[in-house]
Scaffold this active site. Sequence first.
Site, mmCIF file in Angstrom:
data_model
loop_
_atom_site.group_PDB
_atom_site.id
_atom_site.type_symbol
_atom_site.label_atom_id
_atom_site.label_comp_id
_atom_site.label_asym_id
_atom_site.label_seq_id
_atom_site.Cartn_x
_atom_site.Cartn_y
_atom_site.Cartn_z
ATOM 1 N N SER A 52 27.944 43.144 40.477
ATOM 2 C CA SER A 52 29.011 43.899 39.822
ATOM 3 C C SER A 52 29.435 43.357 38.460
ATOM 4 O O SER A 52 30.213 43.996 37.752
ATOM 5 C CB SER A 52 30.242 43.986 40.736
ATOM 6 O OG SER A 52 30.796 42.710 40.965
ATOM 7 N N LYS A 58 39.987 44.177 42.016
ATOM 8 C CA LYS A 58 39.581 43.573 40.739
ATOM 9 C C LYS A 58 40.567 43.927 39.626
ATOM 10 O O LYS A 58 40.796 43.109 38.728
ATOM 11 C CB LYS A 58 38.162 44.016 40.389
ATOM 12 C CG LYS A 58 37.134 43.451 41.351
ATOM 13 C CD LYS A 58 35.726 43.894 41.046
ATOM 14 C CE LYS A 58 34.757 43.259 42.047
ATOM 15 N NZ LYS A 58 33.355 43.641 41.800
#
Length: 350
Positions: A235, A280
């Site tokens: 990611s 996140k």
Amino acid sequence: MQRNKLFRRLLLIMFILVLVSFYRLPYFVQKPGVARELQPMIEVEGGNTGEAGTFMLTTVQIGKANLYTYALAHFNKYEEILTTKDLRLEGESEEEYNVRQLYYMENSKHHAVQVAYEKANKEVRFDYKGVYVLKIVDGMPASKVLKAGDRIIKVDGHQFSASQEFIDYVGKKQADDIVRITFLRNDKEMTKEIAVAAFDDTSDKVGIGVQLVDDREMHTDPAIHVDTEGIGGPSAGLMFSLEIYNQLTEEDITHGYFIAGTGTISPNGEVGRIGGIDQKVVAAHRAGADLFFAPDDEIPDEWKDHPDVLTNYEEAKKTAEDIGTNMKIVPVKTFDDALLFLGSLDKNKS
């Protein structure tokens, strides 16, 4: 007397607290991790490191649940309880899961370097080294010889230029044929014989029972070193590519901003969907980021019947509004989208 009784009670409470913290449940807790500055992790030889701002990758933290963390996760909106099935592929062991995550990170770095170097008109090429073993199929012959993380370099003395050539070669064998596999494990070369077998009773397809991907060695000019020890998964690809490009070029594209984000990167620069984007966003907000790049993905057809499923950008924007951050959420579909947005920023920030 009273003091002794109080002391015993305190000891009992401490013992219970220790017991609670060490007793592991069959669950995992996923929660916001950290936003890590990328410049200390990436070194382009002779590169420009005088950026006024910073690029940051964002992470989630996943740990085995105990009674305490399991209970807390029920009351924290941005903590999630997961099972082993949520994390691993069907039949995947913990070791294979870890190997897969490390491979995804390595592959993500390669894609990020390729995108950044090509955009900066710098040299990058890859040499095929062999076949990287991601997973072993239970009950197949390879399970007695190979392990996830092994690198197959020869079969019957033959070297191949892609993993598909390996698959085609073994697939032409008959059940019970023997192949000699030469492989590396912890940099030690070994050669073992493995029988070929049918994958099931109803199929003519044969193999040794390994899930494979290409193992490639990267060469760049200028040289680059990327240190991702302790980080797994794909990611961080987009943010890697932006930091690498910034070191390859004279202009500081951060313009003094603290820029966090997430998203996979493909060799052609497309930014892909990731998991845990809400967590996140929280991590980036806590780190004081000014901007957050979120994949502007499309909902897969098989998910379109579920109205609660959001794109990464939609979920990131919703989370930002929920936590009341001033951090701007920026949707990106490609690496070029990110560069275009950065080029529009007020240069006076720096």
